[in-house]
Design an enzyme around this catalytic site. Structure first.
Site, PDB file in Angstrom:
ATOM      1  N   TYR A   1     -22.143  31.477  10.386  1.00 22.46           N
ATOM      2  CA  TYR A   1     -23.021  31.953   9.310  1.00 22.46           C
ATOM      3  C   TYR A   1     -23.320  33.446   9.431  1.00 22.46           C
ATOM      4  O   TYR A   1     -23.558  34.119   8.427  1.00 22.46           O
ATOM      5  CB  TYR A   1     -24.292  31.092   9.231  1.00 22.46           C
ATOM      6  CG  TYR A   1     -23.970  29.769   8.566  1.00 22.46           C
ATOM      7  CD1 TYR A   1     -23.780  29.702   7.190  1.00 22.46           C
ATOM      8  CD2 TYR A   1     -23.756  28.613   9.314  1.00 22.46           C
ATOM      9  CE1 TYR A   1     -23.414  28.513   6.568  1.00 22.46           C
ATOM     10  CE2 TYR A   1     -23.398  27.416   8.710  1.00 22.46           C
ATOM     11  CZ  TYR A   1     -23.230  27.377   7.327  1.00 22.46           C
ATOM     12  OH  TYR A   1     -22.854  26.207   6.714  1.00 22.46           O
TER      13      TYR A   1
ATOM     14  N   ASN B   1     -23.137  27.745  -4.665  1.00 26.25           N
ATOM     15  CA  ASN B   1     -22.860  28.899  -3.807  1.00 26.25           C
ATOM     16  C   ASN B   1     -24.122  29.358  -3.095  1.00 26.25           C
ATOM     17  O   ASN B   1     -25.209  29.325  -3.661  1.00 26.25           O
ATOM     18  CB  ASN B   1     -22.282  30.043  -4.637  1.00 26.25           C
ATOM     19  CG  ASN B   1     -20.994  29.633  -5.319  1.00 26.25           C
ATOM     20  OD1 ASN B   1     -20.381  28.634  -4.934  1.00 26.25           O
ATOM     21  ND2 ASN B   1     -20.589  30.361  -6.335  1.00 26.25           N
TER      22      ASN B   1
ATOM     23  N   THR C   1     -15.340  25.023  -9.469  1.00 32.37           N
ATOM     24  CA  THR C   1     -15.688  24.027  -8.447  1.00 32.37           C
ATOM     25  C   THR C   1     -14.653  22.910  -8.472  1.00 32.37           C
ATOM     26  O   THR C   1     -14.213  22.492  -9.549  1.00 32.37           O
ATOM     27  CB  THR C   1     -17.115  23.464  -8.639  1.00 32.37           C
ATOM     28  OG1 THR C   1     -17.350  22.450  -7.652  1.00 32.37           O
ATOM     29  CG2 THR C   1     -17.339  22.894 -10.023  1.00 32.37           C
TER      30      THR C   1
ATOM     31  N   HIS D   1     -27.258  24.096  -2.736  1.00 32.08           N
ATOM     32  CA  HIS D   1     -26.767  23.960  -1.352  1.00 32.08           C
ATOM     33  C   HIS D   1     -27.413  24.960  -0.402  1.00 32.08           C
ATOM     34  O   HIS D   1     -26.927  25.157   0.713  1.00 32.08           O
ATOM     35  CB  HIS D   1     -25.238  24.079  -1.304  1.00 32.08           C
ATOM     36  CG  HIS D   1     -24.539  22.874  -1.882  1.00 32.08           C
ATOM     37  ND1 HIS D   1     -23.190  22.831  -2.135  1.00 32.08           N
ATOM     38  CD2 HIS D   1     -25.019  21.656  -2.267  1.00 32.08           C
ATOM     39  CE1 HIS D   1     -22.868  21.652  -2.646  1.00 32.08           C
ATOM     40  NE2 HIS D   1     -23.960  20.921  -2.745  1.00 32.08           N
TER      41      HIS D   1
ATOM     42  N   ARG E   1     -20.464  35.068   7.786  1.00 26.96           N
ATOM     43  CA  ARG E   1     -20.608  34.886   6.334  1.00 26.96           C
ATOM     44  C   ARG E   1     -21.661  35.849   5.780  1.00 26.96           C
ATOM     45  O   ARG E   1     -21.506  36.385   4.691  1.00 26.96           O
ATOM     46  CB  ARG E   1     -20.994  33.440   6.013  1.00 26.96           C
ATOM     47  CG  ARG E   1     -19.996  32.383   6.500  1.00 26.96           C
ATOM     48  CD  ARG E   1     -19.129  31.832   5.388  1.00 26.96           C
ATOM     49  NE  ARG E   1     -19.853  31.363   4.230  1.00 26.96           N
ATOM     50  CZ  ARG E   1     -20.367  30.145   4.093  1.00 26.96           C
ATOM     51  NH1 ARG E   1     -20.235  29.252   5.047  1.00 26.96           N
ATOM     52  NH2 ARG E   1     -20.990  29.800   2.980  1.00 26.96           N
TER      53      ARG E   1
HETATM   54  C1  BJW Z   1     -11.462  29.525  -9.432  1.00 25.65           C
HETATM   55  C2  BJW Z   1     -11.199  30.840  -9.112  1.00 25.65           C
HETATM   56  C3  BJW Z   1     -11.486  31.757 -10.100  1.00 25.65           C
HETATM   57  C4  BJW Z   1     -10.652  29.724  -7.408  1.00 25.65           C
HETATM   58  N1  BJW Z   1     -11.990  31.341 -11.258  1.00 25.65           N
HETATM   59  N2  BJW Z   1     -11.936  29.133 -10.588  1.00 25.65           N
HETATM   60  C5  BJW Z   1     -20.532  10.157  -3.166  1.00 25.65           C
HETATM   61  C6  BJW Z   1     -19.221   9.870  -2.954  1.00 25.65           C
HETATM   62  C7  BJW Z   1     -18.577  10.301  -1.779  1.00 25.65           C
HETATM   63  C8  BJW Z   1     -19.259  11.041  -0.818  1.00 25.65           C
HETATM   64  C9  BJW Z   1     -20.573  11.351  -1.037  1.00 25.65           C
HETATM   65  C10 BJW Z   1     -21.197  10.897  -2.195  1.00 25.65           C
HETATM   66  N3  BJW Z   1     -22.467  11.346  -2.176  1.00 25.65           N
HETATM   67  C11 BJW Z   1     -22.644  12.090  -1.046  1.00 25.65           C
HETATM   68  C12 BJW Z   1     -21.509  12.086  -0.313  1.00 25.65           C
HETATM   69  C13 BJW Z   1     -21.300  12.782   1.000  1.00 25.65           C
HETATM   70  C14 BJW Z   1     -21.028  14.255   0.862  1.00 25.65           C
HETATM   71  C15 BJW Z   1     -19.781  14.473   0.045  1.00 25.65           C
HETATM   72  O1  BJW Z   1     -19.819  14.750  -1.140  1.00 25.65           O
HETATM   73  N4  BJW Z   1     -18.628  14.368   0.663  1.00 25.65           N
HETATM   74  C16 BJW Z   1     -17.361  14.603  -0.034  1.00 25.65           C
HETATM   75  C17 BJW Z   1     -16.559  15.680   0.699  1.00 25.65           C
HETATM   76  C18 BJW Z   1     -16.639  13.315  -0.232  1.00 25.65           C
HETATM   77  N5  BJW Z   1     -22.163  14.928   0.308  1.00 25.65           N
HETATM   78  C19 BJW Z   1     -23.204  15.300   1.057  1.00 25.65           C
HETATM   79  O2  BJW Z   1     -23.242  15.085   2.236  1.00 25.65           O
HETATM   80  C20 BJW Z   1     -24.347  15.996   0.339  1.00 25.65           C
HETATM   81  N6  BJW Z   1     -25.562  15.381   0.702  1.00 25.65           N
HETATM   82  C21 BJW Z   1     -25.980  14.227   0.157  1.00 25.65           C
HETATM   83  O3  BJW Z   1     -25.389  13.683  -0.742  1.00 25.65           O
HETATM   84  O4  BJW Z   1     -27.140  13.732   0.689  1.00 25.65           O
HETATM   85  C22 BJW Z   1     -27.419  12.346   0.557  1.00 25.65           C
HETATM   86  C23 BJW Z   1     -26.862  11.697   1.811  1.00 25.65           C
HETATM   87  C24 BJW Z   1     -27.585  11.764   2.970  1.00 25.65           C
HETATM   88  C25 BJW Z   1     -27.099  11.154   4.131  1.00 25.65           C
HETATM   89  C26 BJW Z   1     -25.844  10.546   4.104  1.00 25.65           C
HETATM   90  C27 BJW Z   1     -25.096  10.510   2.916  1.00 25.65           C
HETATM   91  C28 BJW Z   1     -25.628  11.098   1.752  1.00 25.65           C
HETATM   92  C29 BJW Z   1     -24.484  17.439   0.825  1.00 25.65           C
HETATM   93  C30 BJW Z   1     -23.328  18.242   0.487  1.00 25.65           C
HETATM   94  C31 BJW Z   1     -23.547  19.684   0.966  1.00 25.65           C
HETATM   95  C32 BJW Z   1     -22.246  20.445   0.947  1.00 25.65           C
HETATM   96  N7  BJW Z   1     -22.388  21.674   1.551  1.00 25.65           N
HETATM   97  C33 BJW Z   1     -21.250  22.600   1.559  1.00 25.65           C
HETATM   98  C34 BJW Z   1     -21.206  23.437   2.866  1.00 25.65           C
HETATM   99  C35 BJW Z   1     -22.415  24.219   3.118  1.00 25.65           C
HETATM  100  C36 BJW Z   1     -22.467  25.518   2.348  1.00 25.65           C
HETATM  101  C37 BJW Z   1     -21.907  26.672   3.104  1.00 25.65           C
HETATM  102  O5  BJW Z   1     -21.823  26.700   4.318  1.00 25.65           O
HETATM  103  O6  BJW Z   1     -21.508  27.570   2.368  1.00 25.65           O
HETATM  104  O7  BJW Z   1     -21.252  23.409   0.405  1.00 25.65           O
HETATM  105  S1  BJW Z   1     -19.682  21.795   1.452  1.00 25.65           S
HETATM  106  C38 BJW Z   1     -18.864  23.033   0.574  1.00 25.65           C
HETATM  107  O8  BJW Z   1     -18.334  22.410  -0.618  1.00 25.65           O
HETATM  108  C39 BJW Z   1     -19.973  24.003   0.126  1.00 25.65           C
HETATM  109  C40 BJW Z   1     -19.705  24.089  -1.348  1.00 25.65           C
HETATM  110  O9  BJW Z   1     -20.895  24.458  -2.031  1.00 25.65           O
HETATM  111  C41 BJW Z   1     -19.189  22.733  -1.714  1.00 25.65           C
HETATM  112  C42 BJW Z   1     -18.440  22.671  -2.996  1.00 25.65           C
HETATM  113  O10 BJW Z   1     -17.255  23.399  -2.948  1.00 25.65           O
HETATM  114  P1  BJW Z   1     -16.743  24.139  -4.234  1.00 25.65           P
HETATM  115  O11 BJW Z   1     -17.730  25.145  -4.660  1.00 25.65           O
HETATM  116  O12 BJW Z   1     -16.327  23.152  -5.239  1.00 25.65           O
HETATM  117  O13 BJW Z   1     -15.515  24.984  -3.662  1.00 25.65           O
HETATM  118  P2  BJW Z   1     -13.971  24.561  -3.506  1.00 25.65           P
HETATM  119  O14 BJW Z   1     -13.355  25.541  -2.583  1.00 25.65           O
HETATM  120  O15 BJW Z   1     -13.819  23.131  -3.206  1.00 25.65           O
HETATM  121  O16 BJW Z   1     -13.350  24.750  -4.962  1.00 25.65           O
HETATM  122  C43 BJW Z   1     -13.193  26.025  -5.538  1.00 25.65           C
HETATM  123  C44 BJW Z   1     -12.627  25.845  -6.934  1.00 25.65           C
HETATM  124  O17 BJW Z   1     -12.583  27.115  -7.549  1.00 25.65           O
HETATM  125  C45 BJW Z   1     -11.196  25.296  -6.960  1.00 25.65           C
HETATM  126  O18 BJW Z   1     -11.110  24.266  -7.930  1.00 25.65           O
HETATM  127  C46 BJW Z   1     -10.336  26.501  -7.370  1.00 25.65           C
HETATM  128  O19 BJW Z   1      -9.228  26.148  -8.172  1.00 25.65           O
HETATM  129  C47 BJW Z   1     -11.329  27.290  -8.178  1.00 25.65           C
HETATM  130  N8  BJW Z   1     -11.115  28.729  -8.262  1.00 25.65           N
HETATM  131  N9  BJW Z   1     -10.679  30.848  -7.773  1.00 25.65           N
HETATM  132  C48 BJW Z   1     -12.198  29.996 -11.430  1.00 25.65           C
HETATM  133  N10 BJW Z   1     -11.244  33.070  -9.867  1.00 25.65           N
END
Ligand code: BJW
Ligand code: ZN
Length: 241
Positions: free
Chosen positions: A62, A98, A187, A115, A65
């Site tokens: 971090y 973000n 996203t 987040h 970052r």
């Molecule tokens: C462009 C571009 C340009 C490029 N123009 N486009 C239901 C189903 C399954 C699993 C779960 C569920 N509910 C909850 C879960 C568990 C989990 C989860 O979702 N897991 C999955 C991986 C399956 N979720 C959680 O744990 C969440 N908590 C929760 O639900 O609590 C309840 C709970 C408690 C106890 C147990 C279980 C549940 C919390 C999630 C927190 C995520 N945090 C992160 C990391 C921390 C942040 C940090 O350090 O920065 O946040 S994960 C990471 O992914 C980060 C992001 O915010 C997040 C999303 O990513 P994002 O933004 O979509 O980025 P990318 O890279 O994936 O995509 C980028 C996109 O941009 C791409 O499509 C490119 O094509 C595009 N792109 N350039 C336009 N110029």
């Protein structure tokens, strides 16, 4: 070709942004780096288990970052969203995944950072988050009040999002009903609950748009309109701002 967007005097716009919106500012996306940092899966560094296993490593991640985010600036995609908000006022809400602070820096105010915030730190035990631009490369910082560990104010995997944030978004969707226009921008739709907002928007009869350079088929199939392209040029054109 960008399909025409018709907003009326009663339209209510909810925008969900992800890492892609900041890509043109030079912030790496998550899936863009293969979900890896220094050979480790992001879940290993961005989770409570990761912090317990190696808090120094997590603070190094971090701190790097923070250094990176301090050097970048908002791009035309961020500015377009701030200008749309100026036009719509309370009929606009921006939910960002973000943590880089670029939306706030470009002037967005009706903003929910679901987040967490990269430039905030909080005590594991006692206190509210505070603004913090410091980096911690050598030692894990401790709370001056209770001596517990300080941690980044980030929502890690397996952690709950702030219920107040989720209810603000839920209320906006419910109140808007059929007047809702929902945008997901830059996203991948892989991380929940944010990936489920589109389903909530569809349920109330809202119109759903996805803007992404390379959308996944599975996520795109849940939207009415998919615009392929970089948000820095698509958003200003789409909103006419
Ligand atoms: C462009 C571009 C340009 C490029 N123009 N486009 C239901 C189903 C399954 C699993 C779960 C569920 N509910 C909850 C879960 C568990 C989990 C989860 O979702 N897991 C999955 C991986 C399956 N979720 C959680 O744990 C969440 N908590 C929760 O639900 O609590 C309840 C709970 C408690 C106890 C147990 C279980 C549940 C919390 C999630 C927190 C995520 N945090 C992160 C990391 C921390 C942040 C940090 O350090 O920065 O946040 S994960 C990471 O992914 C980060 C992001 O915010 C997040 C999303 O990513 P994002 O933004 O979509 O980025 P990318 O890279 O994936 O995509 C980028 C996109 O941009 C791409 O499509 C490119 O094509 C595009 N792109 N350039 C336009 N110029
Ligand atoms: Zn404390």
């Amino acid at each position: 070709m960008i399909p025409p967007l018709h907003l009326t005097g009663s339209s209510k716009v909810l925008v969900l942004t992800g890492a892609g919106v900041s890509a043109e500012s030079g912030v790496p996306t998550f899936r863009g780096i293969g979900g890896l940092w220094e050979g480790r899966r992001v879940e290993e560094v961005a989770s409570p288990e990761g912090f317990d296993a190696d808090p120094k490593l997590v603070w190094r991640f971090y701190s790097l970052r923070r250094e990176g985010a301090a050097k970048v600036a908002p791009n035309p995609g961020h500015h377009a969203l701030a200008r749309l908000e100026e036009r719509l006022g309370d009929r606009f809400l921006l939910a960002t995944q973000n943590v880089d602070g670029l939306h706030a820096r470009s002037g967005s105010r009706r903003l929910v950072a679901i987040h967490g915030e990269l430039f905030e730190t909080r005590c594991e035990a006692c206190s509210k988050p505070f603004h913090d631009e410091q980096t911690y490369f050598d030692d894990v910082p401790r709370c001056p009040t209770c001596a517990a560990r300080l941690r980044p104010n980030i929502v890690w995997f397996g952690e709950m999002l702030d219920p107040a944030h989720l209810s603000r978004i839920g209320r906006f969707i419910e109140t808007a009903g059929r007047d809702l226009v929902f945008f997901a921008v830059g996203t991948s739709g892989q991380v929940y609950p944010a990936a489920g907002f589109v389903d909530a928007a569809r349920e109330v009869g809202g119109q759903c748009w996805l803007v992404d350079v390379d959308p996944s088929e599975a996520y795109a199939a849940r939207f009415d309109h998919v615009v392929r392209g970089p948000s820095g040029s698509v958003l200003p054109a789409l909103f006419g701002v």
